[in-house]
Design a protein around this motif. Sequence first.
Motif, mmCIF file in Angstrom:
data_model
loop_
_atom_site.group_PDB
_atom_site.id
_atom_site.type_symbol
_atom_site.label_atom_id
_atom_site.label_comp_id
_atom_site.label_asym_id
_atom_site.label_seq_id
_atom_site.Cartn_x
_atom_site.Cartn_y
_atom_site.Cartn_z
ATOM 1 N N GLN A 1 -12.895 2.316 1.361
ATOM 2 C CA GLN A 1 -12.750 1.454 0.190
ATOM 3 C C GLN A 1 -11.625 1.941 -0.715
ATOM 4 O O GLN A 1 -10.836 1.140 -1.218
ATOM 5 N N PHE A 2 -11.531 3.254 -0.919
ATOM 6 C CA PHE A 2 -10.473 3.823 -1.752
ATOM 7 C C PHE A 2 -9.101 3.479 -1.187
ATOM 8 O O PHE A 2 -8.225 2.992 -1.902
ATOM 9 N N TRP A 3 -8.891 3.730 0.094
ATOM 10 C CA TRP A 3 -7.588 3.473 0.700
ATOM 11 C C TRP A 3 -7.289 1.979 0.779
ATOM 12 O O TRP A 3 -6.132 1.569 0.635
ATOM 13 N N ASP A 4 -8.299 1.156 0.987
ATOM 14 C CA ASP A 4 -8.087 -0.284 0.986
ATOM 15 C C ASP A 4 -7.617 -0.743 -0.399
ATOM 16 O O ASP A 4 -6.661 -1.506 -0.504
ATOM 17 N N PHE A 5 -8.263 -0.281 -1.446
ATOM 18 C CA PHE A 5 -7.875 -0.639 -2.810
ATOM 19 C C PHE A 5 -6.454 -0.159 -3.110
ATOM 20 O O PHE A 5 -5.644 -0.887 -3.693
ATOM 21 N N PHE A 6 -6.141 1.068 -2.687
ATOM 22 C CA PHE A 6 -4.809 1.638 -2.895
ATOM 23 C C PHE A 6 -3.739 0.792 -2.202
ATOM 24 O O PHE A 6 -2.706 0.468 -2.780
#
Length: 69
Positions: free
Chosen positions: A49-54
């Motif tokens: 989720q973090f990398w997708d948002f980034f």
Amino acid sequence: MGEVKGELRKASWPWESDPKIKGIKKYKELVDSTIVVLIAMVLLAGFVQFWDFFHVLIVGFFTNFDFGR
């Protein structure tokens, strides 16, 4: 069928085989393994989720860039 039963007897099952142990204590290894898997899934989901948002922010930045027009 007989061969399948024989192979299943050789398998290592994630619960205690001692008949004296009753209740949830019998399944301690199974419960512990399940908790580890659930924690790993939550951590992996957070990481993804973090990398997708980034990446959404990065792509959004470049697609909304004016390029001097």
